[in-house]
Scaffold this motif. Structure first.
Motif, PDB file in Angstrom:
ATOM      1  N   TYR A 265      63.355 -75.770 -98.201  1.00  0.00           N
ATOM      2  CA  TYR A 265      62.393 -76.260 -99.351  1.00  0.00           C
ATOM      3  C   TYR A 265      62.756 -77.668 -99.490  1.00  0.00           C
ATOM      4  O   TYR A 265      63.738 -78.211 -99.820  1.00  0.00           O
ATOM      5  CB  TYR A 265      62.859 -75.424-100.743  1.00  0.00           C
ATOM      6  CG  TYR A 265      62.509 -73.871-100.607  1.00  0.00           C
ATOM      7  CD1 TYR A 265      61.397 -73.406-101.202  1.00  0.00           C
ATOM      8  CD2 TYR A 265      63.299 -73.175-100.136  1.00  0.00           C
ATOM      9  CE1 TYR A 265      61.156 -72.208-101.562  1.00  0.00           C
ATOM     10  CE2 TYR A 265      63.100 -71.630 -99.932  1.00  0.00           C
ATOM     11  CZ  TYR A 265      61.828 -71.003-100.714  1.00  0.00           C
ATOM     12  OH  TYR A 265      61.615 -69.758-100.728  1.00  0.00           O
ATOM     13  N   THR A 266      61.643 -78.386 -99.762  1.00  0.00           N
ATOM     14  CA  THR A 266      61.527 -79.808 -99.982  1.00  0.00           C
ATOM     15  C   THR A 266      60.547 -80.311-100.907  1.00  0.00           C
ATOM     16  O   THR A 266      59.606 -79.497-101.171  1.00  0.00           O
ATOM     17  CB  THR A 266      61.556 -80.535 -98.504  1.00  0.00           C
ATOM     18  OG1 THR A 266      60.039 -80.677 -98.077  1.00  0.00           O
ATOM     19  CG2 THR A 266      62.347 -80.248 -97.430  1.00  0.00           C
ATOM     20  N   THR A 267      60.313 -81.486-101.276  1.00  0.00           N
ATOM     21  CA  THR A 267      59.339 -81.953-102.024  1.00  0.00           C
ATOM     22  C   THR A 267      57.775 -82.053-101.342  1.00  0.00           C
ATOM     23  O   THR A 267      56.928 -81.977-102.041  1.00  0.00           O
ATOM     24  CB  THR A 267      59.518 -83.284-102.555  1.00  0.00           C
ATOM     25  OG1 THR A 267      59.976 -84.179-101.381  1.00  0.00           O
ATOM     26  CG2 THR A 267      60.717 -83.477-103.389  1.00  0.00           C
ATOM     27  N   GLU A 268      57.880 -81.698 -99.902  1.00  0.00           N
ATOM     28  CA  GLU A 268      56.599 -81.557 -99.415  1.00  0.00           C
ATOM     29  C   GLU A 268      56.275 -80.125 -99.295  1.00  0.00           C
ATOM     30  O   GLU A 268      55.264 -79.986 -98.557  1.00  0.00           O
ATOM     31  CB  GLU A 268      56.924 -82.450 -98.003  1.00  0.00           C
ATOM     32  CG  GLU A 268      57.395 -83.806 -97.914  1.00  0.00           C
ATOM     33  CD  GLU A 268      57.475 -84.438 -96.664  1.00  0.00           C
ATOM     34  OE1 GLU A 268      57.474 -83.656 -95.750  1.00  0.00           O
ATOM     35  OE2 GLU A 268      57.883 -85.681 -96.567  1.00  0.00           O
ATOM     36  N   GLY A 269      57.047 -79.295 -99.500  1.00  0.00           N
ATOM     37  CA  GLY A 269      56.736 -77.743 -99.413  1.00  0.00           C
ATOM     38  C   GLY A 269      57.880 -77.040 -98.774  1.00  0.00           C
ATOM     39  O   GLY A 269      59.113 -77.520 -98.664  1.00  0.00           O
ATOM     40  N   VAL A 270      57.515 -75.857 -98.180  1.00  0.00           N
ATOM     41  CA  VAL A 270      58.522 -74.818 -97.792  1.00  0.00           C
ATOM     42  C   VAL A 270      58.048 -74.610 -96.225  1.00  0.00           C
ATOM     43  O   VAL A 270      56.899 -74.460 -95.943  1.00  0.00           O
ATOM     44  CB  VAL A 270      58.153 -73.738 -98.302  1.00  0.00           C
ATOM     45  CG1 VAL A 270      59.273 -72.572 -97.918  1.00  0.00           C
ATOM     46  CG2 VAL A 270      58.488 -73.720-100.126  1.00  0.00           C
ATOM     47  N   SER A 271      59.068 -74.592 -95.493  1.00  0.00           N
ATOM     48  CA  SER A 271      58.878 -74.306 -93.792  1.00  0.00           C
ATOM     49  C   SER A 271      59.866 -73.218 -93.452  1.00  0.00           C
ATOM     50  O   SER A 271      60.994 -73.067 -94.125  1.00  0.00           O
ATOM     51  CB  SER A 271      59.029 -75.695 -93.158  1.00  0.00           C
ATOM     52  OG  SER A 271      60.259 -76.008 -93.387  1.00  0.00           O
ATOM     53  N   PHE A 272      59.339 -72.659 -92.664  1.00  0.00           N
ATOM     54  CA  PHE A 272      60.075 -71.570 -91.696  1.00  0.00           C
ATOM     55  C   PHE A 272      59.503 -71.098 -90.456  1.00  0.00           C
ATOM     56  O   PHE A 272      58.492 -71.770 -90.118  1.00  0.00           O
ATOM     57  CB  PHE A 272      60.323 -70.037 -92.485  1.00  0.00           C
ATOM     58  CG  PHE A 272      58.699 -69.632 -92.979  1.00  0.00           C
ATOM     59  CD1 PHE A 272      58.353 -68.753 -91.776  1.00  0.00           C
ATOM     60  CD2 PHE A 272      58.063 -70.035 -93.786  1.00  0.00           C
ATOM     61  CE1 PHE A 272      56.924 -67.992 -91.952  1.00  0.00           C
ATOM     62  CE2 PHE A 272      56.810 -69.280 -94.227  1.00  0.00           C
ATOM     63  CZ  PHE A 272      56.438 -68.392 -93.167  1.00  0.00           C
ATOM     64  N   THR A 273      60.336 -70.455 -89.531  1.00  0.00           N
ATOM     65  CA  THR A 273      59.689 -70.381 -88.107  1.00  0.00           C
ATOM     66  C   THR A 273      59.049 -68.903 -88.096  1.00  0.00           C
ATOM     67  O   THR A 273      59.872 -67.920 -88.698  1.00  0.00           O
ATOM     68  CB  THR A 273      61.065 -70.487 -87.330  1.00  0.00           C
ATOM     69  OG1 THR A 273      61.457 -71.771 -87.126  1.00  0.00           O
ATOM     70  CG2 THR A 273      60.478 -70.142 -85.839  1.00  0.00           C
ATOM     71  N   PRO A 274      57.706 -69.104 -87.987  1.00  0.00           N
ATOM     72  CA  PRO A 274      57.270 -67.487 -88.063  1.00  0.00           C
ATOM     73  C   PRO A 274      57.388 -66.682 -86.911  1.00  0.00           C
ATOM     74  O   PRO A 274      57.735 -67.081 -85.931  1.00  0.00           O
ATOM     75  CB  PRO A 274      55.606 -68.164 -88.142  1.00  0.00           C
ATOM     76  CG  PRO A 274      55.548 -69.129 -87.478  1.00  0.00           C
ATOM     77  CD  PRO A 274      57.010 -70.066 -87.676  1.00  0.00           C
ATOM     78  N   LEU A 275      57.188 -65.617 -87.018  1.00  0.00           N
ATOM     79  CA  LEU A 275      57.076 -64.496 -86.006  1.00  0.00           C
ATOM     80  C   LEU A 275      55.879 -64.621 -85.319  1.00  0.00           C
ATOM     81  O   LEU A 275      54.702 -65.103 -85.960  1.00  0.00           O
ATOM     82  CB  LEU A 275      57.075 -62.992 -86.668  1.00  0.00           C
ATOM     83  CG  LEU A 275      58.319 -62.602 -87.330  1.00  0.00           C
ATOM     84  CD1 LEU A 275      58.304 -61.468 -88.087  1.00  0.00           C
ATOM     85  CD2 LEU A 275      59.615 -62.564 -86.267  1.00  0.00           C
ATOM     86  N   MET A 276      55.697 -64.434 -83.928  1.00  0.00           N
ATOM     87  CA  MET A 276      54.772 -64.477 -82.985  1.00  0.00           C
ATOM     88  C   MET A 276      54.068 -63.471 -82.439  1.00  0.00           C
ATOM     89  O   MET A 276      53.078 -63.838 -81.827  1.00  0.00           O
ATOM     90  CB  MET A 276      54.907 -65.764 -82.121  1.00  0.00           C
ATOM     91  CG  MET A 276      55.241 -67.087 -82.606  1.00  0.00           C
ATOM     92  SD  MET A 276      54.103 -67.753 -83.725  1.00  0.00           S
ATOM     93  CE  MET A 276      52.651 -67.954 -82.901  1.00  0.00           C
ATOM     94  N   ASN A 277      54.830 -62.357 -82.503  1.00  0.00           N
ATOM     95  CA  ASN A 277      54.328 -61.038 -81.999  1.00  0.00           C
ATOM     96  C   ASN A 277      55.049 -59.906 -82.558  1.00  0.00           C
ATOM     97  O   ASN A 277      55.983 -59.999 -83.123  1.00  0.00           O
ATOM     98  CB  ASN A 277      54.293 -60.935 -80.401  1.00  0.00           C
ATOM     99  CG  ASN A 277      56.029 -61.194 -79.953  1.00  0.00           C
ATOM    100  OD1 ASN A 277      56.650 -60.419 -80.193  1.00  0.00           O
ATOM    101  ND2 ASN A 277      56.196 -62.307 -79.532  1.00  0.00           N
ATOM    102  N   PHE A 278      54.565 -58.601 -82.418  1.00  0.00           N
ATOM    103  CA  PHE A 278      54.944 -57.340 -82.973  1.00  0.00           C
ATOM    104  C   PHE A 278      56.342 -57.029 -82.451  1.00  0.00           C
ATOM    105  O   PHE A 278      57.131 -56.236 -82.863  1.00  0.00           O
ATOM    106  CB  PHE A 278      53.922 -56.304 -82.687  1.00  0.00           C
ATOM    107  CG  PHE A 278      53.438 -56.008 -81.304  1.00  0.00           C
ATOM    108  CD1 PHE A 278      54.066 -55.309 -80.422  1.00  0.00           C
ATOM    109  CD2 PHE A 278      52.306 -56.517 -80.849  1.00  0.00           C
ATOM    110  CE1 PHE A 278      53.853 -55.459 -79.209  1.00  0.00           C
ATOM    111  CE2 PHE A 278      51.860 -56.331 -79.733  1.00  0.00           C
ATOM    112  CZ  PHE A 278      52.606 -55.702 -78.676  1.00  0.00           C
ATOM    113  N   GLY A 279      56.729 -57.613 -80.938  1.00  0.00           N
ATOM    114  CA  GLY A 279      57.837 -57.259 -80.425  1.00  0.00           C
ATOM    115  C   GLY A 279      59.058 -57.705 -81.134  1.00  0.00           C
ATOM    116  O   GLY A 279      60.162 -57.377 -81.221  1.00  0.00           O
TER     117      GLY A 279
END
Length: 341
Positions: A265-279
């Motif tokens: 969380y920063t003043t520019e928003g929220v970031s995270f590493t997304p899932l890319m597949n069902f596995g």
């Protein structure tokens, strides 16, 4: 008492799902992979080398081998019914990817073959083994939500499959939507009518074949609940799978959209590493699913979801696919009644 001997299985198919299944099997001490079979020997050899087992193109030899207790089928949907029948006739237990078949006639033949042979057949609906979904199931059955009034599911893949794959998949609701439709049955109950609309956004070539890459479905449950399902084959952000069940006394919602619990969380928003597949999303569920298959066979207990249960999920998915293609509501009984037992 000494533990039961490890179950010996053969993996038939060496594609994407075979890799996921082989990885899950590597975490289960009670199951041993005897061999990996594929029509393409090079594919079988590559996967077999990763997991230290043998490779072959000879399915007949696998089915005749007394050492093999069960066969795990990860081949394309159009092959499922034929391979289930052949494997059941050989007296081998079966684990097969969803759907059990591509149409109701093939599914009925598969169910009959399994039941006539007296073997077990589990169908791969891994979401039933997801910890969050299981906890939701227990809360619903315990009456914590009271009367169930609504269901909502969202499933979107991050990457488009090839047109060749999609042409043989049976359509969006049969290939992707069936997971959420099975979830709807598992958590809420049977659906008697489904109405779908679709669009083509990411892959214009699909229009030539009457296929869709996006769809929305409305579900009418036999117990009076209503539901919606959003399905899509391509996102601009990653893999997405969300489910909600609404009751008179509250709501359950489960989703996982990040590879780790960390969010920045920063003043520019929220970031995270997304899932890319069902596995990635269902890695725990895949392991729990295959472990349950082995344990139930060793203990002489019925597997679940079995062939007959999975036939009902197929029936619902085919109703949804027909509605998507027609643009009109379709009852599940319309599909079920087309092929009688």
């Amino acid at each position: 008492m000494s533990p039961p001997a490890p179950l010996t299985v053969a993996l038939v198919g060496a594609g994407r799902m075979a890799k996921i299944r082989a990885q899950a099997l590597s975490y289960v001490d009670s199951i041993t992979i005897a061999t990996i079979c594929d029509t393409e020997f090079a594919s079988a050899t590559r996967l077999a080398s990763d997991f230290g087992t043998a490779a072959t193109t000879d399915l007949g030899a696998i089915l005749a081998d007394p050492v093999v207790d069960a066969v795990i089928l990860t081949t394309p949907t159009p092959t499922h019914a034929r391979l289930i029948c052949r494997t059941a006739e050989a007296g081998k237990h079966i684990f097969v990817e969803k759907p059990i078949a591509g149409d109701m006639e093939g599914a009925r033949q598969a169910v009959d073959a399994v039941e006539d042979a007296g073997v077990q057949c589990q169908v791969g609906f891994q979401r039933r083994f997801d910890p969050a979904q299981l906890k939701a199931k227990h809360k619903i059955e315990a009456g914590e939500l009271g009367r169930i009034e609504g269901f909502r599911a969202v499933s979107r893949d991050a990457y488009l499959p090839t047109v060749e794959f999609l042409r043989g998949s049976g359509g969006l609701m049969l290939d992707l939507g069936i997971h959420d439709l099975d979830c709807a049955r598992f958590l809420v109950g049977e659906v008697y009518e489904v109405s779908c609309i679709g669009a083509v956004h990411a892959l214009p070539e699909l229009k030539e074949y009457g296929l869709f890459d996006s769809a929305v479905a409305i579900l009418r449950f036999s117990n009076g609940a209503l539901g919606t399902l959003e399905a899509g084959l391509c996102t601009g952000f990653g893999y997405e799978a969300r489910t909600e069940v609404l009751g008179e006394r509250g709501k359950l919602r489960f989703e996982v959209d990040s590879r780790t619990p960390l969010r920045h969380y920063t003043t520019e928003g929220v970031s995270f590493t997304p899932l890319m597949n069902f596995g990635e999303r269902y890695h725990e569920a895949y392991t729990a699913e295959i472990r349950a298959f082995g344990e139930h066979l060793q203990d002489g207990k019925p597997v679940s979801p079995d062939a007959r249960d999975s036939l009902e999920s197929l029936c619902l998915a085919l109703a949804a696919q027909r509605s998507l293609e027609r643009g009109t509501p379709v009852t599940v009984s319309e599909i079920r009644d087309e092929v009688t037992t």
